[in-house]
Design a protein around this motif. Structure first.
Motif, mmCIF file in Angstrom:
data_model
loop_
_atom_site.group_PDB
_atom_site.id
_atom_site.type_symbol
_atom_site.label_atom_id
_atom_site.label_comp_id
_atom_site.label_asym_id
_atom_site.label_seq_id
_atom_site.Cartn_x
_atom_site.Cartn_y
_atom_site.Cartn_z
ATOM 1 N N VAL A 132 31.467 75.767 72.993
ATOM 2 C CA VAL A 132 31.133 74.447 73.205
ATOM 3 C C VAL A 132 31.443 73.877 72.114
ATOM 4 O O VAL A 132 30.667 73.926 71.162
ATOM 5 N N ARG A 133 32.165 72.756 72.208
ATOM 6 C CA ARG A 133 32.259 71.754 70.826
ATOM 7 C C ARG A 133 31.210 70.659 71.027
ATOM 8 O O ARG A 133 30.912 69.963 71.863
ATOM 9 N N GLU A 134 31.188 70.066 69.717
ATOM 10 C CA GLU A 134 30.355 68.935 69.510
ATOM 11 C C GLU A 134 31.134 67.786 70.280
ATOM 12 O O GLU A 134 32.513 67.577 70.450
ATOM 13 N N PRO A 135 30.592 66.724 70.703
ATOM 14 C CA PRO A 135 29.210 66.490 70.767
ATOM 15 C C PRO A 135 28.245 67.279 71.696
ATOM 16 O O PRO A 135 27.074 66.699 71.999
ATOM 17 N N PHE A 136 28.949 68.096 72.626
ATOM 18 C CA PHE A 136 28.079 68.634 73.615
ATOM 19 C C PHE A 136 27.357 70.057 73.127
ATOM 20 O O PHE A 136 26.588 70.435 73.818
ATOM 21 N N LYS A 137 27.547 70.724 71.840
ATOM 22 C CA LYS A 137 27.463 71.741 71.371
ATOM 23 C C LYS A 137 25.771 71.500 71.199
ATOM 24 O O LYS A 137 24.905 72.714 71.734
#
Length: 231
Positions: free
Chosen positions: A137-142
Motif C-alpha cells: 500500500v502506497r502513501e497517502p494510504f499507507k
C-alpha cells in the motif's frame, strides 16, 4: 443458505454487466445503493449515541465513493460523520458526493490522519475495493492501513478490508481484522479469512437472472433492509 465467494475476475465481470446494457445501472446508482447498505450496517451494529463520531476513510476509486455516500446517510441517521480524503479525484461524480457531504456540514480532512482517528468512535474503511492489486500500500494510504493494524477502534470495511489480497486474504502490510465486513453483491473469496463479529451482505440490486448466471444466490432481505447479516 450457503454463499458463493467471488473471485476478483468474476466480481469485475458482474460489475461490468450490471453497468452495461443488459444490467441498466449507472455507476452512481450502484454507489448510492452500496453506500446506503454500509450506513445501514453501521446503524445495525453501533448505537448512534455511543458511537456517534464516525470517521470515513476514503480512497481514490469507487470504494471511496461508497464511503462518501455512507457518510451522507449516516448524517441523516443521527451520526456525526467526518471524511478523511487525502487524494481526491477530479471526476465530477466524486466532487458532487463531497459537495453533498459539505452541504450537511460534514468535515473533510486531507492530513493529520492520526489526530482525526483519535477523535472517532468507529472507523469506516472505504479505501480500496476488489480492484486492488499487489500487497504494498502506497502513501497517502499507507499511513491509514498501518493505523488499522494497531487501533482499538472498531473498523467497518467496505467489500474487502483495504490492502487484503482479494482472494488470499490478509497480506503484506495489511493483516488487520475489521470488526464488521460489508460485502457488496456477493462475498469475495477473501471473506473466508474474515474473523470479525459481523458480516453483512449488501446487494439488493442484483437481478436473480444475473445471480443465476454467475452461480450465486440473492438472499432474502428482511422488510425494507438493504443489508442482511450472514452467519
Amino acid at each position: 443458505m450457503s454463499f458463493k465467494f467471488l473471485s476478483q475476475k468474476v466480481a469485475q465481470l458482474i460489475d461490468e454487466e450490471l453497468m452495461g446494457a443488459s444490467g441498466g445501472f449507472s455507476v452512481d446508482q450502484l454507489m448510492e445503493l452500496a453506500g446506503l447498505s454500509v450506513a445501514q450496517a453501521v446503524q445495525k451494529t453501533y448505537n448512534s449515541e455511543k458511537y456517534s463520531r464516525v470517521l470515513v476513510c476514503v480512497g481514490p476509486g469507487n470504494n471511496g465513493g461508497d464511503g462518501l455516500v455512507a457518510a451522507r446517510h449516516l448524517y441523516h441517521f443521527g451520526y456525526k460523520p467526518s471524511l478523511y480524503y487525502p487524494k481526491q479525484p477530479n471526476k465530477d461524480l466524486y466532487q458532487r458526493l463531497v459537495k453533498q457531504c459539505q452541504n450537511l456540514g460534514v468535515p473533510v480532512y486531507e492530513s493529520a490522519f492520526v489526530s482525526h482517528l483519535n477523535e472517532a468512535d468507529v472507523v469506516i474503511d472505504s479505501v480500496f475495493g476488489f480492484s486492488f492489486h499487489g500487497n504494498q500500500v502506497r502513501e497517502p494510504f499507507k499511513e491509514i492501513v498501518q493505523a488499522f493494524q494497531t487501533t482499538s477502534l472498531p473498523i467497518v470495511s467496505v467489500d474487502i478490508p483495504s490492502g487484503w489480497d482479494v482472494e488470499k486474504g490478509p497480506s503484506g502490510e495489511a493483516t488487520f481484522q475489521p470488526d464488521v465486513l460489508v460485502s457488496l453483491t456477493a462475498p469475495k473469496i477473501c471473506a473466508e479469512f474474515f474473523k470479525g463479529k459481523h458480516h453483512f451482505l449488501g446487494g439488493r440490486f442484483v437481478p436473480p437472472l444475473l445471480a443465476k448466471k454467475y452461480g450465486f444466490q440473492v438472499p432474502h432481505f428482511p422488510g425494507a433492509d438493504q443489508v442482511v447479516e450472514l452467519n
